[in-house]
Scaffold this active site. Sequence first.
Site, mmCIF file in Angstrom:
data_model
loop_
_atom_site.group_PDB
_atom_site.id
_atom_site.type_symbol
_atom_site.label_atom_id
_atom_site.label_comp_id
_atom_site.label_asym_id
_atom_site.label_seq_id
_atom_site.Cartn_x
_atom_site.Cartn_y
_atom_site.Cartn_z
ATOM 1 C CG ASP A 36 -2.098 0.935 1.063
ATOM 2 O OD1 ASP A 36 -1.909 2.067 0.571
ATOM 3 O OD2 ASP A 36 -3.220 0.532 1.412
ATOM 4 C CB SER A 80 -6.223 2.638 -0.492
ATOM 5 O OG SER A 80 -4.985 3.213 -0.180
ATOM 6 C CD GLU A 293 -3.158 -3.338 2.778
ATOM 7 O OE1 GLU A 293 -3.215 -2.150 2.402
ATOM 8 O OE2 GLU A 293 -3.944 -3.828 3.605
ATOM 9 C CG ASP A 298 -1.181 4.375 2.708
ATOM 10 O OD1 ASP A 298 -1.021 5.097 1.705
ATOM 11 O OD2 ASP A 298 -2.139 4.522 3.498
ATOM 12 C CG HIS A 302 -1.144 8.706 4.519
ATOM 13 N ND1 HIS A 302 -1.437 9.609 3.516
ATOM 14 C CD2 HIS A 302 -1.800 7.554 4.192
ATOM 15 C CE1 HIS A 302 -2.232 9.035 2.622
ATOM 16 N NE2 HIS A 302 -2.456 7.792 3.004
ATOM 17 C CG ASP A 344 -2.731 1.050 -2.811
ATOM 18 O OD1 ASP A 344 -1.527 1.347 -2.692
ATOM 19 O OD2 ASP A 344 -3.517 1.057 -1.851
ATOM 20 C CG HIS A 345 -1.965 4.946 -3.430
ATOM 21 N ND1 HIS A 345 -1.018 5.425 -2.559
ATOM 22 C CD2 HIS A 345 -2.881 4.279 -2.676
ATOM 23 C CE1 HIS A 345 -1.345 5.073 -1.330
ATOM 24 N NE2 HIS A 345 -2.459 4.370 -1.371
ATOM 25 C CG HIS A 423 -2.872 8.282 -1.623
ATOM 26 N ND1 HIS A 423 -4.052 7.590 -1.807
ATOM 27 C CD2 HIS A 423 -2.412 7.922 -0.399
ATOM 28 C CE1 HIS A 423 -4.283 6.841 -0.748
ATOM 29 N NE2 HIS A 423 -3.318 7.034 0.122
#
Length: 459
Positions: A36, A80, A293, A298, A302, A344-345, A423
């Site tokens: 992620d 996500s 995952e 992620d 963040h 995912d990004h 993101h």
Amino acid sequence: MHKRLSLLLAAGVFSVGAANVAAAPQAKNIIFFLGDGMGPTAITAARIFGHGEAGLLNFERLERTARIKTYSNDFQTTDSAPSMGAYMTGVKINQDGISIKDARAIDPERDANGNRTIDKCAPNDGVIVPTILELAKAAGRAVGAVTTTELTHATPASTFSHVCHRDAAYSIARQIVPGGQGYNTALKDGVDVLMGGGRHHFTPYDKASNPKGRADGRDLVAEFAAQGYAVGRSRADMMSARPGRKFVGLYSADTHMDYSLARRPEQPTLSEMALKAIELLSNDPDGFFLMVEGGKIDHALHDNNAKNALADTVAFDEAIQAAIERMRQIDPGLENTLIVVTADHDHTMVLNGYPKRGSKVLDIVHDYATGEPKKDADGKTFTALVFGNGKLRPDLRADVDSAQAQADGYQQEAGVRTVYESHGGGDVKLYATGAGSAPFKGTMENTQVFHLMKAAAGL
């Protein structure tokens, strides 16, 4: 739950984009690894962090590679939920939607306890689309979802549930408990292996001991047990689980699992979770689908915290390698197994400032000639990794030294001050190996990954 929701069968409904799917070997097993937020810079920085500039992460050695476009149905920079939903369903999904097409997400309503528990769609809105996990289950294969986030978080939820807003975690939770109200019947007799954090979404509200618990009073953990699941709350519980029985492991009471650098011993590593899931699922002679995952990558990004992001990327890579080695024992040559690794990004982290080769990627930048700390135009030192946006953008910059920059909790500076780092909208990388992996190449829509996996598995 939703008005005018229609379950679309897989047969031909979403065949757009499938024309480019080449004939492929039948993959009895699929393991889909999702890092992620693991964008290209995170991969590069984690490679240097773990192996140096000339090294490679284990998954970078996989022979098939592709570049994946990540935009959602309505945003250039994806959340996500729609990105994972695109991988799982082959359909572009609106921001915040969980495997549901054309839904306009509305924030979940708060219950009497102040928790956002009630999923809402706009009137006459949303079309449920089948996920590859559901298709695998319908074909008689074992299925599982493993994550270091809460089990109800966007990525795992997109494999086994359908809601209009990703924050409706309490609604997501009840969709995976066989026999109960709100159960997702497309899961047949249930997801065979479930692991993650966030036990509070499955247990009753208690003002003192479980203030984030369920307002409906249901104890979904007990309901799992009543349906024949072995239930785990710790690493020891997980390690004692044996094939032949479904398993759910919830390793954190009221939040996500720990970062790998701060993992409590009662929580399993991602490698251990992946290997146990394979042990439990590979007992099915028809094969299995497993999603794994690395979700804390992620979370660290963040928070503008590169060190935990890189350490969790390395832990994710170790889980991939452990799983591949185990599958090569079960299926030599991976003739019946497809392995896919992607993200995912992206995020807004960049590697900047001309650090010298051999430098620690988490350090401040040093002058190539003198070895002294390099200064910006205002005469201040700066780190090699910085962010485009986030919480840490001081009005006046101060010097940072090497000890500060390399501390576990250090938060790198950002160019634009935001509530939290966002993101990034750039493409991400994909790596694949095994049965049906040959068509994974070039620049692809994220939705095409679903079609390639579906074709490889003959679903």
